[in-house]
Structures are given as structure tokens and as C-alpha cells.
Design a protein around this motif. Sequence first.
Motif, PDB file in Angstrom:
ATOM      1  N   GLU A  51      42.406  39.719  24.399  1.00  0.00           N
ATOM      2  CA  GLU A  51      41.446  41.081  24.194  1.00  0.00           C
ATOM      3  C   GLU A  51      40.617  41.200  25.569  1.00  0.00           C
ATOM      4  O   GLU A  51      39.963  42.140  25.519  1.00  0.00           O
ATOM      5  N   ASP A  52      40.363  39.885  25.980  1.00  0.00           N
ATOM      6  CA  ASP A  52      39.647  39.969  27.320  1.00  0.00           C
ATOM      7  C   ASP A  52      40.144  39.599  28.745  1.00  0.00           C
ATOM      8  O   ASP A  52      39.540  39.293  29.487  1.00  0.00           O
ATOM      9  N   LEU A  53      41.414  39.533  28.566  1.00  0.00           N
ATOM     10  CA  LEU A  53      42.163  38.987  29.567  1.00  0.00           C
ATOM     11  C   LEU A  53      43.616  39.845  30.035  1.00  0.00           C
ATOM     12  O   LEU A  53      44.395  40.052  29.094  1.00  0.00           O
ATOM     13  N   PHE A  54      43.606  40.335  31.144  1.00  0.00           N
ATOM     14  CA  PHE A  54      44.847  41.037  31.528  1.00  0.00           C
ATOM     15  C   PHE A  54      45.128  40.897  33.162  1.00  0.00           C
ATOM     16  O   PHE A  54      44.653  40.221  34.000  1.00  0.00           O
ATOM     17  N   TRP A  55      46.535  41.214  33.382  1.00  0.00           N
ATOM     18  CA  TRP A  55      47.067  40.871  34.661  1.00  0.00           C
ATOM     19  C   TRP A  55      47.616  42.368  35.271  1.00  0.00           C
ATOM     20  O   TRP A  55      48.434  42.849  34.192  1.00  0.00           O
ATOM     21  N   PHE A  56      48.012  42.573  36.485  1.00  0.00           N
ATOM     22  CA  PHE A  56      48.555  43.549  36.950  1.00  0.00           C
ATOM     23  C   PHE A  56      48.992  43.602  38.363  1.00  0.00           C
ATOM     24  O   PHE A  56      48.757  42.934  39.139  1.00  0.00           O
ATOM     25  N   LYS A  57      50.037  44.521  38.532  1.00  0.00           N
ATOM     26  CA  LYS A  57      50.778  44.193  39.779  1.00  0.00           C
ATOM     27  C   LYS A  57      50.790  45.533  40.307  1.00  0.00           C
ATOM     28  O   LYS A  57      51.181  46.673  39.641  1.00  0.00           O
ATOM     29  N   THR A  58      50.636  45.636  41.558  1.00  0.00           N
ATOM     30  CA  THR A  58      50.502  46.986  42.372  1.00  0.00           C
ATOM     31  C   THR A  58      51.622  46.819  43.533  1.00  0.00           C
ATOM     32  O   THR A  58      52.177  45.956  44.034  1.00  0.00           O
ATOM     33  N   THR A  59      52.055  47.972  44.084  1.00  0.00           N
ATOM     34  CA  THR A  59      52.442  48.070  45.467  1.00  0.00           C
ATOM     35  C   THR A  59      51.801  47.503  46.639  1.00  0.00           C
ATOM     36  O   THR A  59      50.592  47.069  46.496  1.00  0.00           O
ATOM     37  N   LYS A  60      52.302  47.299  47.630  1.00  0.00           N
ATOM     38  CA  LYS A  60      51.604  46.672  48.866  1.00  0.00           C
ATOM     39  C   LYS A  60      51.826  47.509  49.877  1.00  0.00           C
ATOM     40  O   LYS A  60      53.003  47.378  50.451  1.00  0.00           O
ATOM     41  N   SER A  61      51.147  48.381  50.223  1.00  0.00           N
ATOM     42  CA  SER A  61      51.392  49.549  51.048  1.00  0.00           C
ATOM     43  C   SER A  61      51.303  49.075  52.444  1.00  0.00           C
ATOM     44  O   SER A  61      51.010  47.976  52.966  1.00  0.00           O
ATOM     45  N   GLU A  62      51.805  49.871  53.479  1.00  0.00           N
ATOM     46  CA  GLU A  62      51.923  49.678  54.933  1.00  0.00           C
ATOM     47  C   GLU A  62      50.596  49.237  55.514  1.00  0.00           C
ATOM     48  O   GLU A  62      50.555  48.405  56.573  1.00  0.00           O
ATOM     49  N   ALA A  63      49.548  49.509  54.699  1.00  0.00           N
ATOM     50  CA  ALA A  63      48.136  49.157  55.407  1.00  0.00           C
ATOM     51  C   ALA A  63      48.254  47.575  55.574  1.00  0.00           C
ATOM     52  O   ALA A  63      47.439  47.043  56.297  1.00  0.00           O
ATOM     53  N   TRP A  64      48.810  46.976  54.919  1.00  0.00           N
ATOM     54  CA  TRP A  64      48.970  45.383  54.878  1.00  0.00           C
ATOM     55  C   TRP A  64      49.995  44.947  55.926  1.00  0.00           C
ATOM     56  O   TRP A  64      49.848  43.791  56.283  1.00  0.00           O
ATOM     57  N   ASP A  65      50.651  45.894  56.556  1.00  0.00           N
ATOM     58  CA  ASP A  65      51.586  45.167  57.725  1.00  0.00           C
ATOM     59  C   ASP A  65      50.734  44.596  58.656  1.00  0.00           C
ATOM     60  O   ASP A  65      51.139  43.695  59.401  1.00  0.00           O
ATOM     61  N   LYS A  66      49.505  45.532  59.055  1.00  0.00           N
ATOM     62  CA  LYS A  66      48.798  44.922  60.182  1.00  0.00           C
ATOM     63  C   LYS A  66      48.432  43.534  60.007  1.00  0.00           C
ATOM     64  O   LYS A  66      48.639  42.500  60.944  1.00  0.00           O
ATOM     65  N   LYS A  67      47.796  43.195  59.028  1.00  0.00           N
ATOM     66  CA  LYS A  67      47.423  41.889  58.737  1.00  0.00           C
ATOM     67  C   LYS A  67      47.590  41.371  57.336  1.00  0.00           C
ATOM     68  O   LYS A  67      46.838  41.962  56.417  1.00  0.00           O
ATOM     69  N   ASN A  68      48.712  40.733  56.972  1.00  0.00           N
ATOM     70  CA  ASN A  68      48.785  40.080  55.413  1.00  0.00           C
ATOM     71  C   ASN A  68      47.638  39.212  55.136  1.00  0.00           C
ATOM     72  O   ASN A  68      46.769  38.950  55.769  1.00  0.00           O
ATOM     73  N   PHE A  69      47.530  39.139  53.833  1.00  0.00           N
ATOM     74  CA  PHE A  69      46.513  38.118  53.239  1.00  0.00           C
ATOM     75  C   PHE A  69      46.914  36.661  53.347  1.00  0.00           C
ATOM     76  O   PHE A  69      48.379  36.602  53.435  1.00  0.00           O
ATOM     77  N   GLN A  70      46.200  35.932  53.420  1.00  0.00           N
ATOM     78  CA  GLN A  70      46.635  34.274  53.166  1.00  0.00           C
ATOM     79  C   GLN A  70      46.456  33.912  51.863  1.00  0.00           C
ATOM     80  O   GLN A  70      45.534  34.592  51.100  1.00  0.00           O
ATOM     81  N   PRO A  71      47.110  32.943  51.525  1.00  0.00           N
ATOM     82  CA  PRO A  71      47.082  32.486  50.084  1.00  0.00           C
ATOM     83  C   PRO A  71      45.766  31.892  49.790  1.00  0.00           C
ATOM     84  O   PRO A  71      45.170  31.334  50.752  1.00  0.00           O
ATOM     85  N   GLY A  72      45.013  32.442  48.551  1.00  0.00           N
ATOM     86  CA  GLY A  72      43.826  32.083  48.172  1.00  0.00           C
ATOM     87  C   GLY A  72      42.652  33.016  48.630  1.00  0.00           C
ATOM     88  O   GLY A  72      41.490  32.826  48.207  1.00  0.00           O
ATOM     89  N   GLU A  73      43.109  33.964  49.214  1.00  0.00           N
ATOM     90  CA  GLU A  73      42.044  35.076  49.719  1.00  0.00           C
ATOM     91  C   GLU A  73      41.546  36.127  48.894  1.00  0.00           C
ATOM     92  O   GLU A  73      42.421  36.426  47.694  1.00  0.00           O
ATOM     93  N   PHE A  74      40.421  36.521  48.657  1.00  0.00           N
ATOM     94  CA  PHE A  74      40.181  37.774  47.741  1.00  0.00           C
ATOM     95  C   PHE A  74      39.914  39.146  48.665  1.00  0.00           C
ATOM     96  O   PHE A  74      39.928  38.977  49.739  1.00  0.00           O
ATOM     97  N   THR A  75      40.078  40.202  47.882  1.00  0.00           N
ATOM     98  CA  THR A  75      39.989  41.465  48.524  1.00  0.00           C
ATOM     99  C   THR A  75      39.129  42.424  47.415  1.00  0.00           C
ATOM    100  O   THR A  75      38.611  41.857  46.444  1.00  0.00           O
ATOM    101  N   MET A  76      38.848  43.382  47.712  1.00  0.00           N
ATOM    102  CA  MET A  76      38.055  44.593  47.099  1.00  0.00           C
ATOM    103  C   MET A  76      38.853  45.512  46.477  1.00  0.00           C
ATOM    104  O   MET A  76      39.854  46.068  47.123  1.00  0.00           O
ATOM    105  N   ILE A  77      38.572  45.604  44.984  1.00  0.00           N
ATOM    106  CA  ILE A  77      39.218  46.726  44.352  1.00  0.00           C
ATOM    107  C   ILE A  77      38.370  47.735  43.620  1.00  0.00           C
ATOM    108  O   ILE A  77      37.424  47.193  43.360  1.00  0.00           O
ATOM    109  N   GLY A  78      39.085  48.741  43.193  1.00  0.00           N
ATOM    110  CA  GLY A  78      37.980  49.783  42.675  1.00  0.00           C
ATOM    111  C   GLY A  78      38.950  50.738  42.146  1.00  0.00           C
ATOM    112  O   GLY A  78      39.997  50.755  42.290  1.00  0.00           O
ATOM    113  N   MET A  79      38.386  51.798  41.414  1.00  0.00           N
ATOM    114  CA  MET A  79      39.246  53.082  40.513  1.00  0.00           C
ATOM    115  C   MET A  79      39.418  54.124  41.767  1.00  0.00           C
ATOM    116  O   MET A  79      39.912  55.061  41.387  1.00  0.00           O
TER     117      MET A  79
END
Length: 255
Positions: free
Chosen positions: A14-42
Motif C-alpha cells: 500500500e505504501d511502495l511502488f516502482w515504475f519504469k519509463t522511456t529514456k528519451s534522446e535528452a539523455w544522449d548528451k550526458k547519461n546518468f552515473q550509477p547512484g545518482e538522482f534526478t528531479m521528477i514531477g507530473m
Amino acid sequence: MNLETVLEIKHFTEDLFWFKTTKSEAWDKKNFQPGEFTMIGMGDKESPNRAYSIANSPDDEHIEFFSIKVQDGPLTSRLQNIKVGDKVEVSPKAIGTLLLRNLDPDPCIAGNGRLWLVSTGTGLAPFLSLARHPEVYEYYEQVIVTHTCRTNAELVFREELEEAGATVYQTVTREEPGERRFSGRITDNIANGSLFGDLGIDGEFFDIARDRIMICGGPAFNNEIRNMLEKAGWEHGTMRSPGHFVQERAFVETL
Ligand code: A2P
């Protein structure tokens, strides 16, 4: 604004979920490194954007997130209702301190390094990224992920982590542990040495010559474990000055 499309969702409790999204071309310039965080919203102004650790390997062609659900939370009250095909705003710029290069590499050079990824709750997310990234295993002889939650149902992703090559140590604090799980807060199991005994590791505490530690969880846990390590002479690492451990808070209280 960078929008990604939701590809898959799993509700664990009831308190926990996971989701998967596309990874658009915007990430091509600079991929993320393992362990990093980003900002998400609606993608609108009704809810704030919040920091989320990325929960999968940068080699993947998609992005994964792991989240709690807060019924009156300004973001997660809405985010928890997303459906496949919906759009979510994801900033294509990731940052953070849980980076391999912030850790002193002496054990890697010696060839006997152990990387401990110690988490509570959704603090597991950045470690799902690190422990599923093949590079980590090139540096460290052993990767041990610890995860402490209130209940067994919250202890997810064991199989995926083991498949990637990690050793997994799960504990619960508010019910009897299930199969291959242990009881107690990880901080207590470190302090009383049972963590090492349970894993068949010699010694009563971490070995500063061999172990490097990353920490991610709630604020009380973060403070407690940091104090414990600093008291024992361990130093927090930064990019300028790599250390014995690094720490980031799970962003639970902001959701
Ligand atoms: P506990 O059940 O004893 O509070 P939460 O769901 O509140 O974010 O907590 C996630 C897990 O972290 C729970 O198992 C909780 O244990 C544990 N925890 C909370 N505070 C600490 C702490 N100071 N040190 C270690 N673990 C903690």
C-alpha cells in the motif's frame, strides 16, 4: 521540459511502488552515473518536482524509479496513480554523491575490496543502480547490499540483485523475518557484530583497509550510521577528497 512515457508499474504494498519509463534522446548528451538522482514531477504546476534516485543501470535503455506513496503527499498522492502510457516529467540531468569515484580506491587496487551498499526503505533505489552496473564488479571483489524495512513485503528486488552478482542481506524490524532474512535494524546488527556473523565474514566490524561503504536511507538511520563510522575513524568522501564512505538521504520526507 523533458517528458518520459510510463512503460510499466508495480505496486508492492500500500505504501511502495516502482515504475519504469522511456529514456528519451535528452539523455544522449550526458547519461546518468550509477547512484545518482534526478528531479521528477507530473509535468504541471499542481505538484512540486522532487528528487528521486534512479534505480537501474545507466546501460539500460529505460529508467526506473522506486517510490513510497503518501496519501496526502503533494507529489506521490498523484504519482502513485500513473498508468502505462502516461507522461512523467523527468529532468535529464542527474547528480549525487553516491559515486564510486568518491570512495578511496585502495581496496580496489589491492584486489580485495568489498563494497557495502547499506539502505533502509526506498534508500535501496540508488543501490539498485549501482549493484546492477557491471563496472562495480570490476572494481570490487564483493558487493553486499543491505536493506532494512519494517515488513517482509517491503524487501523487494533480492533476485535481481543476486542475479547481478551482489550478496543481499535483508532485515525486518516490525515482524518475524521470512526465509533467508534477519531481524533487527542494520545499525544494531553492525554494532553487535551479527551482520558479519550472519554473512560468514570474519571480524566484528568493517575493515577500513578492505571495505568501502555507501549509505542511503531515512534521516535517523543516516545520522546513526554516520556517527558510528566517524567515531571509528572513517571519513566521508567527496569528489575532491575520496573517503571511506559516502552518504545520501533517501528523499522520503519530501514526498
Ligand atoms: P523501525 O521499524 O525500528 O523504526 P521507515 O519505514 O520509518 O522509513 O523505516 C524504514 C526502516 O528503517 C525500518 O525498518 C526502521 O526500523 C529503520 N530505521 C529507522 N530508524 C533507524 C535508525 N536510526 N537506524 C537504523 N534503522 C532505522
